[in-house]
Design a protein around this motif. Structure first.
Motif, PDB file in Angstrom:
ATOM      1  N   VAL A  90       0.857  -1.181   0.000  1.00  0.00           N
ATOM      2  CA  VAL A  90       0.000   0.000   0.000  1.00  0.00           C
ATOM      3  C   VAL A  90       0.898   1.238   0.000  1.00  0.00           C
ATOM      4  CG1 VAL A  90      -1.764   1.308   1.261  1.00  0.00           C
ATOM      5  CG2 VAL A  90      -1.788  -1.210   1.305  1.00  0.00           C
ATOM      6  N   VAL A  91       0.601   2.203  -0.885  1.00  0.00           N
ATOM      7  CA  VAL A  91       1.336   3.465  -0.907  1.00  0.00           C
ATOM      8  C   VAL A  91       0.339   4.614  -0.821  1.00  0.00           C
ATOM      9  CG1 VAL A  91       1.350   3.736  -3.440  1.00  0.00           C
ATOM     10  CG2 VAL A  91       3.200   4.733  -2.058  1.00  0.00           C
ATOM     11  N   ILE A  92       0.751   5.697  -0.152  1.00  0.00           N
ATOM     12  CA  ILE A  92      -0.081   6.884  -0.023  1.00  0.00           C
ATOM     13  C   ILE A  92       0.254   7.848  -1.158  1.00  0.00           C
ATOM     14  CG2 ILE A  92      -0.799   8.757   1.515  1.00  0.00           C
ATOM     15  CD1 ILE A  92      -1.233   5.892   2.632  1.00  0.00           C
ATOM     16  N   GLN A  93      -0.768   8.407  -1.779  1.00  0.00           N
ATOM     17  CA  GLN A  93      -0.584   9.375  -2.866  1.00  0.00           C
ATOM     18  C   GLN A  93      -1.534  10.549  -2.677  1.00  0.00           C
ATOM     19  OE1 GLN A  93       1.370   9.454  -6.090  1.00  0.00           O
ATOM     20  NE2 GLN A  93       0.628  11.528  -5.685  1.00  0.00           N
ATOM     21  N   ASP A  94      -1.000  11.767  -2.512  1.00  0.00           N
ATOM     22  CA  ASP A  94      -1.862  12.940  -2.446  1.00  0.00           C
ATOM     23  C   ASP A  94      -2.503  13.196  -3.806  1.00  0.00           C
ATOM     24  OD1 ASP A  94      -1.471  13.404   0.215  1.00  0.00           O
ATOM     25  OD2 ASP A  94       0.014  14.992  -0.049  1.00  0.00           O
ATOM     26  N   ALA A  95      -3.662  13.843  -3.790  1.00  0.00           N
ATOM     27  CA  ALA A  95      -4.392  14.101  -5.024  1.00  0.00           C
ATOM     28  C   ALA A  95      -3.864  15.304  -5.786  1.00  0.00           C
ATOM     29  CB  ALA A  95      -5.875  14.301  -4.720  1.00  0.00           C
ATOM     30  N   ASP A  96      -3.003  16.113  -5.154  1.00  0.00           N
ATOM     31  CA  ASP A  96      -2.401  17.239  -5.861  1.00  0.00           C
ATOM     32  C   ASP A  96      -1.221  16.725  -6.686  1.00  0.00           C
ATOM     33  OD1 ASP A  96      -0.200  16.931  -4.096  1.00  0.00           O
ATOM     34  OD2 ASP A  96      -1.179  18.211  -2.616  1.00  0.00           O
ATOM     35  N   LEU A  97      -0.388  17.621  -7.174  1.00  0.00           N
ATOM     36  CA  LEU A  97       0.704  17.231  -8.061  1.00  0.00           C
ATOM     37  C   LEU A  97       2.070  17.443  -7.413  1.00  0.00           C
ATOM     38  CD1 LEU A  97      -0.777  18.808 -11.309  1.00  0.00           C
ATOM     39  CD2 LEU A  97      -0.902  16.413 -10.570  1.00  0.00           C
ATOM     40  N   GLU A  98       2.129  17.369  -6.068  1.00  0.00           N
ATOM     41  CA  GLU A  98       3.396  17.596  -5.379  1.00  0.00           C
ATOM     42  C   GLU A  98       4.349  16.406  -5.477  1.00  0.00           C
ATOM     43  OE1 GLU A  98       2.336  20.898  -1.985  1.00  0.00           O
ATOM     44  OE2 GLU A  98       2.512  18.821  -1.352  1.00  0.00           O
ATOM     45  N   TYR A  99       3.803  15.209  -5.670  1.00  0.00           N
ATOM     46  CA  TYR A  99       4.620  13.996  -5.710  1.00  0.00           C
ATOM     47  C   TYR A  99       4.423  13.281  -7.043  1.00  0.00           C
ATOM     48  CZ  TYR A  99       5.129  14.611  -0.646  1.00  0.00           C
ATOM     49  OH  TYR A  99       5.409  15.105   0.599  1.00  0.00           O
ATOM     50  N   ASP A 100       5.489  12.680  -7.557  1.00  0.00           N
ATOM     51  CA  ASP A 100       5.501  12.093  -8.894  1.00  0.00           C
ATOM     52  C   ASP A 100       5.307  10.574  -8.846  1.00  0.00           C
ATOM     53  OD1 ASP A 100       5.905  11.364 -11.496  1.00  0.00           O
ATOM     54  OD2 ASP A 100       7.941  12.172 -11.652  1.00  0.00           O
ATOM     55  N   PRO A 101       4.171  10.070  -9.361  1.00  0.00           N
ATOM     56  CA  PRO A 101       3.930   8.622  -9.347  1.00  0.00           C
ATOM     57  C   PRO A 101       4.986   7.802 -10.076  1.00  0.00           C
ATOM     58  CG  PRO A 101       1.884   9.795  -9.784  1.00  0.00           C
ATOM     59  CD  PRO A 101       2.983  10.815  -9.858  1.00  0.00           C
ATOM     60  N   GLU A 102       5.758   8.415 -10.969  1.00  0.00           N
ATOM     61  CA  GLU A 102       6.849   7.694 -11.626  1.00  0.00           C
ATOM     62  C   GLU A 102       7.811   7.091 -10.603  1.00  0.00           C
ATOM     63  OE1 GLU A 102       7.912   6.775 -14.549  1.00  0.00           O
ATOM     64  OE2 GLU A 102       6.283   7.564 -15.786  1.00  0.00           O
ATOM     65  N   GLU A 103       7.812   7.643  -9.399  1.00  0.00           N
ATOM     66  CA  GLU A 103       8.760   7.201  -8.386  1.00  0.00           C
ATOM     67  C   GLU A 103       8.239   6.042  -7.535  1.00  0.00           C
ATOM     68  OE1 GLU A 103       9.710  10.953  -6.562  1.00  0.00           O
ATOM     69  OE2 GLU A 103      11.065  11.481  -8.195  1.00  0.00           O
ATOM     70  N   TYR A 104       7.066   5.504  -7.879  1.00  0.00           N
ATOM     71  CA  TYR A 104       6.626   4.286  -7.199  1.00  0.00           C
ATOM     72  C   TYR A 104       7.686   3.194  -7.325  1.00  0.00           C
ATOM     73  CZ  TYR A 104       1.821   6.177  -7.181  1.00  0.00           C
ATOM     74  OH  TYR A 104       0.696   6.943  -6.987  1.00  0.00           O
ATOM     75  N   ASN A 105       8.320   3.113  -8.477  1.00  0.00           N
ATOM     76  CA  ASN A 105       9.331   2.071  -8.677  1.00  0.00           C
ATOM     77  C   ASN A 105      10.556   2.291  -7.801  1.00  0.00           C
ATOM     78  OD1 ASN A 105       7.958   0.444 -10.567  1.00  0.00           O
ATOM     79  ND2 ASN A 105       8.448   1.868 -12.215  1.00  0.00           N
ATOM     80  N   LEU A 156      15.325   8.689  10.272  1.00  0.00           N
ATOM     81  CA  LEU A 156      14.688   9.207   9.059  1.00  0.00           C
ATOM     82  C   LEU A 156      15.125  10.648   8.801  1.00  0.00           C
ATOM     83  CD1 LEU A 156      11.034   7.983   9.745  1.00  0.00           C
ATOM     84  CD2 LEU A 156      12.576   7.054   7.999  1.00  0.00           C
ATOM     85  N   THR A 157      15.043  11.069   7.538  1.00  0.00           N
ATOM     86  CA  THR A 157      15.277  12.468   7.202  1.00  0.00           C
ATOM     87  C   THR A 157      13.982  13.210   6.904  1.00  0.00           C
ATOM     88  OG1 THR A 157      15.548  12.045   4.826  1.00  0.00           O
ATOM     89  CG2 THR A 157      17.525  11.882   6.206  1.00  0.00           C
ATOM     90  N   ASP A 158      12.841  12.487   6.742  1.00  0.00           N
ATOM     91  CA  ASP A 158      11.591  13.132   6.350  1.00  0.00           C
ATOM     92  C   ASP A 158      10.395  12.321   6.840  1.00  0.00           C
ATOM     93  OD1 ASP A 158       9.723  14.783   5.185  1.00  0.00           O
ATOM     94  OD2 ASP A 158      10.240  14.293   3.120  1.00  0.00           O
ATOM     95  N   MET A 159      10.074  12.512   8.122  1.00  0.00           N
ATOM     96  CA  MET A 159       8.943  11.784   8.702  1.00  0.00           C
ATOM     97  C   MET A 159       7.609  12.245   8.124  1.00  0.00           C
ATOM     98  SD  MET A 159       6.352  12.450  11.131  1.00  0.00           S
ATOM     99  CE  MET A 159       7.007  13.769  12.151  1.00  0.00           C
ATOM    100  N   GLU A 160       7.510  13.531   7.749  1.00  0.00           N
ATOM    101  CA  GLU A 160       6.246  14.114   7.306  1.00  0.00           C
ATOM    102  C   GLU A 160       5.937  13.863   5.831  1.00  0.00           C
ATOM    103  OE1 GLU A 160       3.845  15.530   8.836  1.00  0.00           O
ATOM    104  OE2 GLU A 160       4.584  16.180  10.794  1.00  0.00           O
ATOM    105  N   THR A 161       6.765  13.110   5.133  1.00  0.00           N
ATOM    106  CA  THR A 161       6.534  12.859   3.719  1.00  0.00           C
ATOM    107  C   THR A 161       5.205  12.158   3.456  1.00  0.00           C
ATOM    108  OG1 THR A 161       7.443  11.779   1.739  1.00  0.00           O
ATOM    109  CG2 THR A 161       7.779  10.662   3.843  1.00  0.00           C
ATOM    110  N   CYS A 162       4.599  12.497   2.324  1.00  0.00           N
ATOM    111  CA  CYS A 162       3.390  11.771   1.902  1.00  0.00           C
ATOM    112  C   CYS A 162       3.743  10.355   1.475  1.00  0.00           C
ATOM    113  CB  CYS A 162       2.728  12.510   0.742  1.00  0.00           C
ATOM    114  SG  CYS A 162       1.543  11.510  -0.196  1.00  0.00           S
ATOM    115  N   TYR A 163       4.819  10.203   0.717  1.00  0.00           N
ATOM    116  CA  TYR A 163       5.146   8.899   0.136  1.00  0.00           C
ATOM    117  C   TYR A 163       5.673   7.929   1.188  1.00  0.00           C
ATOM    118  CZ  TYR A 163       4.435   9.574  -4.902  1.00  0.00           C
ATOM    119  OH  TYR A 163       3.888   9.741  -6.141  1.00  0.00           O
ATOM    120  N   LYS A 164       4.759   7.072   1.636  1.00  0.00           N
ATOM    121  CA  LYS A 164       5.103   5.972   2.532  1.00  0.00           C
ATOM    122  C   LYS A 164       4.501   4.704   1.926  1.00  0.00           C
ATOM    123  CE  LYS A 164       5.091   8.667   6.858  1.00  0.00           C
ATOM    124  NZ  LYS A 164       4.760  10.017   6.332  1.00  0.00           N
TER     125      LYS A 164
END
Length: 236
Positions: A90-105, A156-164
């Motif tokens: 399971v991965v979290i993805q915000d609905a805005d465009l701040e994070y790039d789904p290409e990076e799922y891999n 960790l360097t980024d606990m608040e990240t969306c991508y988990k």
């Protein structure tokens, strides 16, 4: 293998079709399938109409849609999406465009290689693009991450990240309570206490938004994050 992509959405009508196009275009490594779970947290704009239109125009995109009858917060939307996820991961993805789904891999790589159970995507490591925005937000984020690390014995360097990204049995096995942005420190504290869990971190890009562009998190959420770090750090 299947990856469940959980998208909490609140008033994201103008951009949600764009993020869905990006997700649909991603080819996951190893032939992994996608399950897109959208949870509309009682938006007051045209989010629902935009999603329904997208689903009718793209019937082959595997979208599962849920809508809250009242607004309950991002964390509550994530609880709903996580509960119904069926993928192995399971991965979290915000609905805005701040994070790039290409990076799922990028997130999946430690999983595919058999090293990781949970993967955090850090905006503060690696050589990927990172929009320059607010100094004090950056300081606050790093301070919250260090406070969380101290309570949870992590580095960790980024606990608040969306991508988990989580192994589904791990994230569904946690009793999650926070209904707003307290989700991030809570889930970090609770996953850190899973027996023999293997947590990895990878560098990701970040295309951040200003408040004029729709950013929603505020200083009150930072105060709540401190409370959550202490609460779940001591009692998780």
């Amino acid at each position: 293998m299947k990856l469940s992509i959980v998208i909490p959405a609140y008033n994201e009508g103008p951009t949600i079709h764009e993020i869905l196009n990006l997700i649909d275009a991603v080819q996951l490594v190893g032939g992994i399938e996608k399950e897109i779970i959208i949870v509309n947290d009682c938006s007051t704009d045209n989010t629902e109409a935009a999603v329904q239109r997208y689903m009718s125009e793209h019937p082959n995109v595997p979208i599962v849609y849920h809508a809250h009858a009242v607004n309950m917060g991002k964390g509550a939307a994530l609880h709903t999406g996580i509960r119904v996820a069926t993928g192995e991961y399971v991965v979290i993805q915000d609905a805005d465009l701040e994070y790039d789904p290409e990076e799922y891999n990028v997130l999946l790589k430690p999983v595919i290689k058999g090293f990781a159970d949970v993967v955090f995507g850090s905006r503060f490591m690696g050589g990927r693009p990172h929009r320059i925005l607010f100094f004090w937000h950056s300081i606050g984020n790093k301070w919250l991450t260090q406070l969380s690390n101290g309570f949870n014995n992590l580095n960790l360097t980024d606990m608040e990240t969306c991508y988990k990204l989580f192994r589904r049995d791990i994230i569904q096995g946690l009793k999650l309570e926070e209904k707003r942005f307290g989700f991030e420190p809570e889930v970090t504290a609770k996953v850190a206490r899973v027996k023999d869990v293997r947590i990895y971190e990878v560098g990701i890009s970040y295309y951040g938004r200003t408040y004029a562009e729709g950013k929603k998190i505020g200083w009150r959420d930072g105060v709540r994050a401190i409370y959550c770090i202490i609460k779940y750090g001591l009692f998780a």
